[in-house]
Write a protein that holds these residues in place. Structure first.
Motif, PDB file in Angstrom:
ATOM      1  N   GLY A 164      -9.020   1.911  12.015  1.00 19.75           N
ATOM      2  CA  GLY A 164      -7.789   2.599  11.654  1.00 19.75           C
ATOM      3  C   GLY A 164      -7.292   2.339  10.253  1.00 19.75           C
ATOM      4  O   GLY A 164      -6.210   2.795   9.878  1.00 19.75           O
ATOM      5  N   ARG A 165      -8.046   1.613   9.442  1.00 17.37           N
ATOM      6  CA  ARG A 165      -7.620   1.316   8.076  1.00 17.37           C
ATOM      7  C   ARG A 165      -8.384   2.176   7.081  1.00 17.37           C
ATOM      8  O   ARG A 165      -9.573   2.446   7.261  1.00 17.37           O
ATOM      9  N   ASP A 166      -7.692   2.593   6.048  1.00 15.34           N
ATOM     10  CA  ASP A 166      -8.320   3.361   4.974  1.00 15.34           C
ATOM     11  C   ASP A 166      -8.775   2.378   3.900  1.00 15.34           C
ATOM     12  O   ASP A 166      -7.939   1.795   3.199  1.00 15.34           O
ATOM     13  N   PRO A 167     -10.087   2.161   3.751  1.00 16.10           N
ATOM     14  CA  PRO A 167     -10.549   1.145   2.789  1.00 16.10           C
ATOM     15  C   PRO A 167     -10.244   1.507   1.342  1.00 16.10           C
ATOM     16  O   PRO A 167     -10.354   0.654   0.457  1.00 16.10           O
ATOM     17  N   HIS A 168      -9.852   2.765   1.092  1.00 16.03           N
ATOM     18  CA  HIS A 168      -9.565   3.197  -0.272  1.00 16.03           C
ATOM     19  C   HIS A 168      -8.068   3.386  -0.530  1.00 16.03           C
ATOM     20  O   HIS A 168      -7.689   3.955  -1.552  1.00 16.03           O
ATOM     21  N   GLN A 169      -7.224   2.900   0.391  1.00 13.57           N
ATOM     22  CA  GLN A 169      -5.783   3.046   0.202  1.00 13.57           C
ATOM     23  C   GLN A 169      -5.329   2.299  -1.050  1.00 13.57           C
ATOM     24  O   GLN A 169      -5.628   1.111  -1.215  1.00 13.57           O
ATOM     25  N   GLY A 229       0.797  -1.214   0.000  1.00 15.53           N
ATOM     26  CA  GLY A 229       0.000   0.000   0.000  1.00 15.53           C
ATOM     27  C   GLY A 229       0.830   1.265   0.000  1.00 15.53           C
ATOM     28  O   GLY A 229       0.314   2.342   0.287  1.00 15.53           O
ATOM     29  N   GLN A 230       2.105   1.152  -0.314  1.00 17.63           N
ATOM     30  CA  GLN A 230       2.979   2.320  -0.403  1.00 17.63           C
ATOM     31  C   GLN A 230       3.480   2.464  -1.833  1.00 17.63           C
ATOM     32  O   GLN A 230       3.374   1.532  -2.630  1.00 17.63           O
ATOM     33  N   THR A 248      -3.354  -0.021  -3.484  1.00 16.12           N
ATOM     34  CA  THR A 248      -2.584  -1.228  -3.175  1.00 16.12           C
ATOM     35  C   THR A 248      -2.065  -1.824  -4.474  1.00 16.12           C
ATOM     36  O   THR A 248      -2.841  -2.126  -5.377  1.00 16.12           O
ATOM     37  N   PRO A 251      -6.821  -2.839   1.470  1.00 13.04           N
ATOM     38  CA  PRO A 251      -6.669  -3.149   2.892  1.00 13.04           C
ATOM     39  C   PRO A 251      -7.852  -3.958   3.400  1.00 13.04           C
ATOM     40  O   PRO A 251      -8.975  -3.831   2.905  1.00 13.04           O
ATOM     41  N   ASP A 265     -10.819  -4.749   5.970  1.00 15.21           N
ATOM     42  CA  ASP A 265     -11.671  -3.907   6.798  1.00 15.21           C
ATOM     43  C   ASP A 265     -11.203  -3.972   8.245  1.00 15.21           C
ATOM     44  O   ASP A 265     -10.826  -5.027   8.748  1.00 15.21           O
TER      45      ASP A 265
END
Length: 293
Positions: A44-49, A10-11, A51, A39, A41
């Motif tokens: 603290g997670r961004d579901p639209h990050q 995710g980076q 990947t 990511p 669910d």
């Protein structure tokens, strides 16, 4: 005990590449990439990050490194047809000159199946399908021709050429279920992987040994690998569903010694709590120094 880095997909590619190149240059043993499209669910997670896709990443990393092993942690069987995957794996092994480890698992992440309209069967059916997939992978990667008339996969005089450089290409199975999955590991895997602190790894490793004994297999023929989120120096996050080690260099060194004492062959370090840029590379240097004490 080998030590490997797990750059999160995710980076940006540039950050993944920097971590892999630093691992290559400084003495780390491997680079692993997880196979997910988004990511999971959770708090603290961004579901639209964004990947990046695992198969493309391992091929790219294999082409720009020369020494470290490259592996998948782990390909999800529900969205990777094993015959297609066998060809992908053989190609990446060719790209790396024989440094690829094919990590596979039964598949589990609910949201990616829901969003993409991919079936996520009940656990028993998922494991039945996974076992058939492993038979496909063993056949296509190791035999000249494969025929399989299964419930989920059907191959007729199927070929996969060229074969991998490695003979055989090592297959790693991810999972820790003690009722059935570790039995699948005992039958089909060259390496086993799961999340866990040393005490849990020792327990599950003993269960795997028993499955190996039932099948007449030498348990030492299956390498044991594990991962835990790693904090070099700072407070440990709380409430996470996966294990965390460290908090200080001294505590981290103790954890490494405990993993080594329970017979772990390879510890895989996710880079999520190692910082970014130069901070991450410095943390990697500290980890390598502590492992090599």
């Amino acid at each position: 005990m080998r030590i490997s880095i797990w750059p999160g997909a995710g980076q940006p590619w540039a950050d993944i590449l920097a971590a892999a190149r630093h691992a290559e240059q400084t003495g780390w043993d491997g680079v692993w990439i997880a196979d997910h499209f988004m990511p999971n669910d959770g708090p603290g997670r961004d579901p639209h990050q964004p990947t990046l896709e695992a198969g493309s990443l391992v091929a790219a990393l294999g082409a720009v490194t020369e020494r470290v092993r490259i592996g998948t942690l782990v390909y999800g069987n529900t969205y990777r047809h094993p015959a297609v995957l066998a060809n992908m794996a053989a190609t990446v092994d060719r790209i790396t000159g024989g440094r690829f480890t094919l990590g596979v698992g039964a598949g589990w992440q609910i949201n990616e199946h829901e969003q993409y309209g991919i079936e996520l069967p009940a656990v028993k059916q998922r494991l039945d399908r996974f076992v058939e997939a492993l038979r496909v992978l063993h056949g296509l990667l190791r035999d000249p021709v494969t025929t399989l008339d299964g419930e989920y996969y059907r191959l007729t005089d199927a070929i996969s050429e060229p074969k991998p450089v490695q003979d055989p290409l090592p297959i790693m199975i991810g999972g820790g279920g003690e009722k059935r999955m570790l039995g699948v590991v005992a039958e089909y895997a060259d390496l086993w992987n799961t999340w866990g602190l040393p005490e849990l790894i020792a327990h599950k490793s003993a269960v795997l040994d028993r499955f190996c004994a039932e099948r007449g297999r030498d348990p030492k023929s299956i390498a044991r690998t594990a991962q835990a989120l790693t904090v070099v120096d700072g407070p440990l996050p709380e409430g996470l569903p996966v294990p965390v080690i460290g908090g200080s260099p001294e505590k981290l060194a103790d954890a490494f010694a405990e993993y080594r004492a329970v017979g772990l062959d390879e510890l895989i370090i996710p880079d999520g709590f190692l910082g970014a840029g130069a901070e991450k590379l410095k943390a990697m240097d500290t980890i390598l120094e502590l492992v090599n004490r």
